[in-house]
Design a protein around this motif. Sequence first.
Motif, PDB file in Angstrom:
ATOM      1  N   VAL A   1      26.039   8.162  -2.025  1.00 26.55           N
ATOM      2  CA  VAL A   1      26.131   9.283  -3.230  1.00 26.55           C
ATOM      3  C   VAL A   1      27.372   9.529  -3.615  1.00 26.55           C
ATOM      4  O   VAL A   1      27.578   9.102  -4.838  1.00 26.55           O
ATOM      5  N   PHE A   2      28.102   9.322  -3.445  1.00 27.16           N
ATOM      6  CA  PHE A   2      30.023   9.335  -4.213  1.00 27.16           C
ATOM      7  C   PHE A   2      29.831   7.892  -5.144  1.00 27.16           C
ATOM      8  O   PHE A   2      30.735   8.605  -5.866  1.00 27.16           O
ATOM      9  N   LEU A   3      29.731   6.924  -4.116  1.00 29.77           N
ATOM     10  CA  LEU A   3      29.800   6.494  -4.762  1.00 29.77           C
ATOM     11  C   LEU A   3      28.791   5.863  -6.010  1.00 29.77           C
ATOM     12  O   LEU A   3      29.449   5.099  -7.153  1.00 29.77           O
ATOM     13  N   GLY A   4      28.034   6.290  -5.760  1.00 32.59           N
ATOM     14  CA  GLY A   4      26.384   6.302  -6.603  1.00 32.59           C
ATOM     15  C   GLY A   4      27.029   7.021  -7.906  1.00 32.59           C
ATOM     16  O   GLY A   4      27.272   6.231  -9.247  1.00 32.59           O
ATOM     17  N   LEU A   5      27.731   7.913  -8.209  1.00 33.86           N
ATOM     18  CA  LEU A   5      28.007   9.372  -8.899  1.00 33.86           C
ATOM     19  C   LEU A   5      29.270   8.503  -9.607  1.00 33.86           C
ATOM     20  O   LEU A   5      29.309   8.471 -10.803  1.00 33.86           O
ATOM     21  N   TYR A   6      29.898   8.193  -9.249  1.00 39.58           N
ATOM     22  CA  TYR A   6      31.291   7.071  -9.491  1.00 39.58           C
ATOM     23  C   TYR A   6      30.794   6.301 -10.021  1.00 39.58           C
ATOM     24  O   TYR A   6      31.055   5.700 -11.711  1.00 39.58           O
ATOM     25  N   ASN A   7      30.239   5.354  -9.632  1.00 38.60           N
ATOM     26  CA  ASN A   7      29.250   4.130 -10.811  1.00 38.60           C
ATOM     27  C   ASN A   7      28.561   4.424 -12.215  1.00 38.60           C
ATOM     28  O   ASN A   7      28.486   3.980 -12.793  1.00 38.60           O
ATOM     29  N   LEU A   8      27.910   6.108 -11.586  1.00 39.24           N
ATOM     30  CA  LEU A   8      27.113   6.158 -12.500  1.00 39.24           C
ATOM     31  C   LEU A   8      28.138   6.703 -14.425  1.00 39.24           C
ATOM     32  O   LEU A   8      27.748   6.573 -15.247  1.00 39.24           O
ATOM     33  N   PHE A   9      29.189   6.991 -13.550  1.00 38.92           N
ATOM     34  CA  PHE A   9      30.277   6.951 -15.222  1.00 38.92           C
ATOM     35  C   PHE A   9      31.310   6.375 -15.202  1.00 38.92           C
ATOM     36  O   PHE A   9      31.337   6.898 -16.194  1.00 38.92           O
ATOM     37  N   ASN A  10      31.276   5.500 -14.540  1.00 42.33           N
ATOM     38  CA  ASN A  10      32.942   4.481 -14.658  1.00 42.33           C
ATOM     39  C   ASN A  10      32.207   3.078 -14.908  1.00 42.33           C
ATOM     40  O   ASN A  10      33.350   2.787 -15.500  1.00 42.33           O
ATOM     41  N   THR A  11      31.315   2.633 -14.061  1.00 44.78           N
ATOM     42  CA  THR A  11      30.823   1.352 -14.159  1.00 44.78           C
ATOM     43  C   THR A  11      29.590   0.910 -14.814  1.00 44.78           C
ATOM     44  O   THR A  11      29.394  -0.101 -15.646  1.00 44.78           O
ATOM     45  N   SER A  12      27.914   1.789 -14.948  1.00 40.12           N
ATOM     46  CA  SER A  12      27.556   1.537 -15.047  1.00 40.12           C
ATOM     47  C   SER A  12      27.166   0.195 -14.204  1.00 40.12           C
ATOM     48  O   SER A  12      26.049  -0.441 -14.944  1.00 40.12           O
TER      49      SER A  12
ATOM     50  N   SER B   1      27.337  17.736  -6.037  1.00 39.65           N
ATOM     51  CA  SER B   1      26.857  15.876  -7.251  1.00 39.65           C
ATOM     52  C   SER B   1      26.408  17.027  -8.509  1.00 39.65           C
ATOM     53  O   SER B   1      27.199  16.445  -9.427  1.00 39.65           O
ATOM     54  N   PHE B   2      25.773  17.989  -8.273  1.00 40.84           N
ATOM     55  CA  PHE B   2      25.715  19.035  -9.599  1.00 40.84           C
ATOM     56  C   PHE B   2      27.631  19.111  -9.747  1.00 40.84           C
ATOM     57  O   PHE B   2      27.142  19.252 -11.738  1.00 40.84           O
ATOM     58  N   ILE B   3      28.041  19.853  -8.712  1.00 41.36           N
ATOM     59  CA  ILE B   3      29.332  20.431  -9.635  1.00 41.36           C
ATOM     60  C   ILE B   3      29.699  18.759 -10.383  1.00 41.36           C
ATOM     61  O   ILE B   3      30.524  18.687 -11.545  1.00 41.36           O
TER      62      ILE B   3
END
Length: 218
Positions: free
Chosen positions: A166-177, A205-207
């Motif tokens: 989940v947090f890898l996906g969030l990180y990619n969402l904001f940093n690598t697309s 995740s919301f935070i």
Amino acid sequence: NMKEKILKNRNLIDVFVIIIVALLIGIPLLSSKIDIYMDDGIQHIARAYGTAESFRENWLFPNIISDFTNEYGYSWNLFYGPLTTYSIIIIRLIVGNYIVAYKIFTVIAMFLSGFFMYQFLKNFTRNNEVAVLGSILYMTFPYHLTDLYTRNAIGEYTSFIFIPLVFLGLYNLFNTSDKNYYLSIGAIGLILTHNLSTVIVAIFSFIYLLVNIDRLKD
């Protein structure tokens, strides 16, 4: 090139280390003195057995375990994530024993939790040493081991596989697309595994989204 070969070999070595640690953690499972029935253990073994029997009797409605509660049926699978149960059933078809299947699944879950934490930390820190150390700490964290060897909380320790995703996906969402699908895989895995962990991860995740919304990639 040479740099890519070295990096590939280093990644393979890191994964091998994680496998070894997962196997070492699972060594006590080889002992017959380990009581996997205590606490939640007996429920998960019974649920896997009952679900498999329900498939034989009525494959359209396996969520109702027909042989339980004096054959009135019990809707256990309607409110408990099915991923762990079906995984045990599939492994049991190979090894022929529910207890052995439960133990094998436990080791697999431990490895996958470490592997995906390694992937998250490697992307987040760009440092293999930190990623390996973090994955080992994640696997050997006291609460993780308590879930494994005291509470037999299979849904909870299986959810540890999907939290890093989940947090890898969030990180990619904001940093690598790139590879944002990890977020979807992790979320689906949590929903199919452990309801409470899903709620807790959703809150954090919301935070994370609120804090980083200004950096969202197009």
